[in-house]
Design a protein around this motif. Structure first.
Motif, PDB file in Angstrom:
ATOM      1  N   ASN A  48       0.824  -1.209   0.000  1.00 38.22           N
ATOM      2  CA  ASN A  48       0.000   0.000   0.000  1.00 38.22           C
ATOM      3  C   ASN A  48       0.859   1.261   0.000  1.00 38.22           C
ATOM      4  O   ASN A  48       0.449   2.279  -0.555  1.00 38.22           O
ATOM      5  CB  ASN A  48      -0.958   0.004   1.185  1.00 38.22           C
ATOM      6  CG  ASN A  48      -2.110  -0.947   0.973  1.00 38.22           C
ATOM      7  OD1 ASN A  48      -2.536  -1.160  -0.149  1.00 38.22           O
ATOM      8  ND2 ASN A  48      -2.616  -1.508   2.046  1.00 38.22           N
ATOM      9  N   LEU A  51       1.726   2.340  -3.534  1.00 39.63           N
ATOM     10  CA  LEU A  51       0.641   2.694  -4.461  1.00 39.63           C
ATOM     11  C   LEU A  51       0.978   3.883  -5.367  1.00 39.63           C
ATOM     12  O   LEU A  51       0.748   3.802  -6.581  1.00 39.63           O
ATOM     13  CB  LEU A  51      -0.652   2.971  -3.690  1.00 39.63           C
ATOM     14  CG  LEU A  51      -1.486   1.754  -3.339  1.00 39.63           C
ATOM     15  CD1 LEU A  51      -2.684   2.161  -2.506  1.00 39.63           C
ATOM     16  CD2 LEU A  51      -1.923   1.019  -4.573  1.00 39.63           C
ATOM     17  N   SER A  62      -5.993   5.297  -8.999  1.00 35.46           N
ATOM     18  CA  SER A  62      -5.748   4.736  -7.667  1.00 35.46           C
ATOM     19  C   SER A  62      -6.584   3.475  -7.431  1.00 35.46           C
ATOM     20  O   SER A  62      -6.121   2.527  -6.794  1.00 35.46           O
ATOM     21  CB  SER A  62      -6.037   5.775  -6.590  1.00 35.46           C
ATOM     22  OG  SER A  62      -7.396   6.156  -6.626  1.00 35.46           O
ATOM     23  N   GLN A  66      -5.087  -0.169  -6.496  1.00 33.55           N
ATOM     24  CA  GLN A  66      -5.507  -0.905  -5.307  1.00 33.55           C
ATOM     25  C   GLN A  66      -5.932  -2.326  -5.663  1.00 33.55           C
ATOM     26  O   GLN A  66      -5.624  -3.274  -4.942  1.00 33.55           O
ATOM     27  CB  GLN A  66      -6.647  -0.170  -4.611  1.00 33.55           C
ATOM     28  CG  GLN A  66      -6.202   1.098  -3.926  1.00 33.55           C
ATOM     29  CD  GLN A  66      -7.356   1.912  -3.386  1.00 33.55           C
ATOM     30  OE1 GLN A  66      -8.522   1.620  -3.645  1.00 33.55           O
ATOM     31  NE2 GLN A  66      -7.025   2.949  -2.638  1.00 33.55           N
TER      32      GLN A  66
END
Length: 114
Positions: A48, A51, A62, A66
Motif C-alpha cells: 500500500n 501505491l 488509484s 488498489q
C-alpha cells in the motif's frame, strides 16, 4: 504419531463428535500464527505504501492500483501456500525456512542496491 502431538482423544457420545487433537506446545503454534499474521500485514502495508509508485509506473488510477495490490496479495497467498507446503514436505521445515529466508534477504538486498 506426528511430532508435537501428544495423542488423539475420541468422543464416545451419541452424536459422533469429531476427534480432538492436543498439542504438546500450543504456545509455539500460536507464536507461529502471530508471526505469520504480522508478516502478512507487513507485506500488505508495504504494497500500500508503494501505491503512488505503481500508479506512476503503470499509468493507472488509484482504484486500479488498489485492485492490483489485492490481486498480488491473493496470488502471493496461494502460491506461497502451495510452494511452501511442497518445499517443507520434501526438504523439511528447518531447511525450508532457512532457504526461504535466504532468498528473501537476497532479493531485498538486490532491490536496495538498485
Amino acid at each position: 504419531m506426528p511430532a508435537g502431538e501428544s495423542g488423539t482423544t475420541y468422543s464416545h457420545n451419541l452424536h459422533n463428535a469429531p476427534e480432538t487433537r492436543h498439542f504438546d506446545h500450543p504456545h509455539k503454534v500460536m507464536l507461529g500464527l502471530y508471526i505469520g499474521a504480522f508478516l502478512g500485514m507487513l507485506s500488505e502495508t508495504s504494497m500500500n505504501i508503494a501505491l503512488p509508485d505503481l500508479m506512476d509506473e503503470f499509468s493507472v488510477s488509484s482504484g486500479t492500483a488498489q485492485w492490483m495490490v489485492v490481486g498480488c496479495i491473493l496470488a502471493i497467498g496461494v502460491v506461497m501456500t502451495a510452494i511452501g507446503g511442497a518445499l517443507f514436505f520434501t526438504i523439511g521445515v528447518n531447511s525450508g525456512v532457512v532457504l526461504v529466508f535466504s532468498f528473501m534477504f537476497k532479493g531485498g538486498k538486490r532491490y536496495m542496491n538498485r
